[in-house]
Design an enzyme around this catalytic site. Structure first.
Site, PDB file in Angstrom:
ATOM      1  CG  HIS A  22     -12.077 -10.247  -4.161  1.00  0.00           C
ATOM      2  ND1 HIS A  22     -11.896 -10.878  -2.958  1.00  0.00           N
ATOM      3  CD2 HIS A  22     -12.155  -8.923  -3.874  1.00  0.00           C
ATOM      4  CE1 HIS A  22     -11.885  -9.983  -1.978  1.00  0.00           C
ATOM      5  NE2 HIS A  22     -12.039  -8.793  -2.511  1.00  0.00           N
ATOM      6  CG  HIS A  63     -15.513 -10.587 -13.050  1.00  0.00           C
ATOM      7  ND1 HIS A  63     -16.460  -9.593 -13.226  1.00  0.00           N
ATOM      8  CD2 HIS A  63     -16.135 -11.587 -12.384  1.00  0.00           C
ATOM      9  CE1 HIS A  63     -17.584  -9.966 -12.666  1.00  0.00           C
ATOM     10  NE2 HIS A  63     -17.433 -11.185 -12.161  1.00  0.00           N
ATOM     11  CG  HIS A  80     -16.730 -15.969 -10.478  1.00  0.00           C
ATOM     12  ND1 HIS A  80     -16.663 -15.329  -9.255  1.00  0.00           N
ATOM     13  CD2 HIS A  80     -17.363 -15.100 -11.322  1.00  0.00           C
ATOM     14  CE1 HIS A  80     -17.272 -14.154  -9.344  1.00  0.00           C
ATOM     15  NE2 HIS A  80     -17.693 -13.979 -10.580  1.00  0.00           N
ATOM     16  CD  GLU A 102     -19.720 -16.526  -8.735  1.00  0.00           C
ATOM     17  OE1 GLU A 102     -20.167 -15.519  -9.328  1.00  0.00           O
ATOM     18  OE2 GLU A 102     -19.372 -16.495  -7.545  1.00  0.00           O
ATOM     19  CG  HIS A 123     -19.984 -13.251 -14.088  1.00  0.00           C
ATOM     20  ND1 HIS A 123     -19.829 -13.421 -12.727  1.00  0.00           N
ATOM     21  CD2 HIS A 123     -20.801 -14.257 -14.484  1.00  0.00           C
ATOM     22  CE1 HIS A 123     -20.530 -14.461 -12.327  1.00  0.00           C
ATOM     23  NE2 HIS A 123     -21.132 -14.982 -13.380  1.00  0.00           N
ATOM     24  CB  THR A 166     -21.867 -13.771  -7.402  1.00  0.00           C
ATOM     25  OG1 THR A 166     -20.654 -13.339  -8.050  1.00  0.00           O
ATOM     26  CG2 THR A 166     -22.955 -14.033  -8.421  1.00  0.00           C
TER      27      THR A 166
HETATM   28  C1  LIG Z   1     -19.801   1.150  -5.257  1.00  0.00           C
HETATM   29  O1  LIG Z   1     -19.463   1.029  -6.618  1.00  0.00           O
HETATM   30  C2  LIG Z   1     -19.273  -0.225  -7.107  1.00  0.00           C
HETATM   31  C3  LIG Z   1     -19.517  -1.374  -6.348  1.00  0.00           C
HETATM   32  C4  LIG Z   1     -19.319  -2.618  -6.927  1.00  0.00           C
HETATM   33  C5  LIG Z   1     -18.868  -2.733  -8.247  1.00  0.00           C
HETATM   34  C6  LIG Z   1     -18.633  -1.555  -8.985  1.00  0.00           C
HETATM   35  C7  LIG Z   1     -18.182  -1.621 -10.297  1.00  0.00           C
HETATM   36  C8  LIG Z   1     -17.990  -2.869 -10.864  1.00  0.00           C
HETATM   37  C9  LIG Z   1     -18.232  -4.007 -10.146  1.00  0.00           C
HETATM   38  N1  LIG Z   1     -18.668  -3.941  -8.857  1.00  0.00           N
HETATM   39  C10 LIG Z   1     -18.954  -5.117  -8.209  1.00  0.00           C
HETATM   40  O2  LIG Z   1     -18.822  -5.124  -6.997  1.00  0.00           O
HETATM   41  C11 LIG Z   1     -19.382  -6.381  -8.852  1.00  0.00           C
HETATM   42  C12 LIG Z   1     -19.390  -7.510  -8.055  1.00  0.00           C
HETATM   43  C13 LIG Z   1     -19.834  -8.737  -8.562  1.00  0.00           C
HETATM   44  C14 LIG Z   1     -20.256  -8.831  -9.875  1.00  0.00           C
HETATM   45  S1  LIG Z   1     -20.802 -10.384 -10.467  1.00  0.00           S
HETATM   46  N2  LIG Z   1     -19.817 -11.502  -9.949  1.00  0.00           N
HETATM   47  O3  LIG Z   1     -20.778 -10.300 -11.911  1.00  0.00           O
HETATM   48  O4  LIG Z   1     -22.104 -10.604  -9.878  1.00  0.00           O
HETATM   49  C15 LIG Z   1     -20.236  -7.717 -10.687  1.00  0.00           C
HETATM   50  C16 LIG Z   1     -19.804  -6.477 -10.175  1.00  0.00           C
HETATM   51  C17 LIG Z   1     -18.833  -0.309  -8.392  1.00  0.00           C
HETATM   52 ZN   LIG Z   2     -18.730 -12.426 -11.318  1.00  0.00          ZN
END
Ligand SMILES: COc1ccc2c(ccc[n+]2C(=O)c2ccc(S(N)(=O)=O)cc2)c1
Ligand SMILES: [Zn+2]
Length: 264
Positions: free
Chosen positions: A63, A91, A93, A103, A116, A198
């Site tokens: 992703h 990371h 986007h 985003e 991010h 997101t």
């Molecule tokens: C169930 O344990 C988890 C679940 C999700 C995890 C995560 C660790 C990092 C990022 N994530 C993420 O999914 C995640 C997804 C999106 C974003 S964002 N694009 O920064 O909003 C940040 C972090 C651990």
């Molecule tokens: Zn992100």
């Protein structure tokens, strides 16, 4: 785990079917209508303390690329935050060309990419996996990226991209690299609001802190983001790799939320 993506049946319009939070009232990203933001003079200075001796690993999770950081010395506090947060990963986007990719948008303007830096609340929670689904659990420092002059700091990350071209590719990064170099110079002017991850599971656990100053990288560096592939082996019927592009979620309803500004 349920497959999700950015186009077709598994795209953002259908995420709510398997990830119910995606249909919630405080989703991200949003458009920042600068005429409706509210100045908040109560914010303390943002404190971003990262050390550069941390070892980190870069992966292509299909992703985005994700630089996981495992240093307890990379901390964020102050600004709108009541607690101390630790850097977990960063990371980006981006789009299929320089005209789209971010985003969040500002007065309807979309940038070429968005960085991010994901942090979790170490005062309130015992692990990132717990914090990721709780209110106030996550703080994401966000910087917009546009095409312009080359950014030398980004080359420390991009130099590892050949190792992660395919999904699940990983590369260890242990040269002295401080992700703070990826942020804009002006770290006092930002917008902030309460939103969500997101991407699925879209937990409504995120405080976004979005810098006003835009970071420049060269068009060639942006093209390197697009060199990543979305799948390990599956080739499109035309036989060439499917590249990872347009990995941004459409903007979501504000539902009465107010975006605060640290500046007048
Ligand atoms: C169930 O344990 C988890 C679940 C999700 C995890 C995560 C660790 C990092 C990022 N994530 C993420 O999914 C995640 C997804 C999106 C974003 S964002 N694009 O920064 O909003 C940040 C972090 C651990
Ligand atoms: Zn992100």
């Amino acid at each position: 785990p349920v497959a999700w993506g950015y186009e077709g049946d598994i795209g953002p319009c259908n995420w709510h079917k398997y990830f119910p939070k995606a249909g919630g009232k405080r989703q991200s990203p949003i458009d920042i209508d600068t005429s409706a933001t509210q100045y908040d003079g109560s914010f303390k200075p943002l404190r971003i303390h990262y050390d550069s001796h941390m070892c980190s690993s870069l992966t292509n999770n299909g992703h985005t690329f994700c630089m996981s950081v495992n240093s307890d010395q990379c901390n964020l506090s102050g600004g709108p935050l009541e607690d101390k947060y630790r850097l977990l990963q960063f990371h980006c986007h981006w789009g299929s060309d320089d005209t789209k990719g971010s985003e969040h948008t500002v007065d309807g303007h979309q940038y070429a990419a968005e960085l991010h830096l994901v942090h979790w609340n170490t005062d309130k929670f015992k692990s990132a996996d717990e914090a990721i689904e709780k209110n106030q659990g996550i703080a994401v420092l966000t910087a917009f990226i546009k095409a312009g002059k080359e950014h030398r700091g980004w080359n420390h990350v991009l130099s590892h991209f050949k190792d992660i071209k395919k999904v699940q590719g990983t590369s260890t990064v242990n040269e002295d690299f401080n992700p703070k170099c990826l942020l804009p110079e002006n770290q006092t002017d930002y917008w902030t609001y309460e939103g969500s991850l997101t991407t699925p599971p879209c937990h409504e656990s995120v405080r976004f802190i979005i810098f006003k100053e835009v970071v420049e990288v060269s068009s060639e560096q942006l093209a390197q983001f697009r060199s990543l592939c979305v799948c390990s082996s599956r080739k499109r019927d035309t036989g060439e790799d499917e590249h990872l592009v347009d990995n941004f979620r459409p903007i979501q309803p504000l539902n009465g939320r107010v975006v605060k500004a640290s500046f007048q």
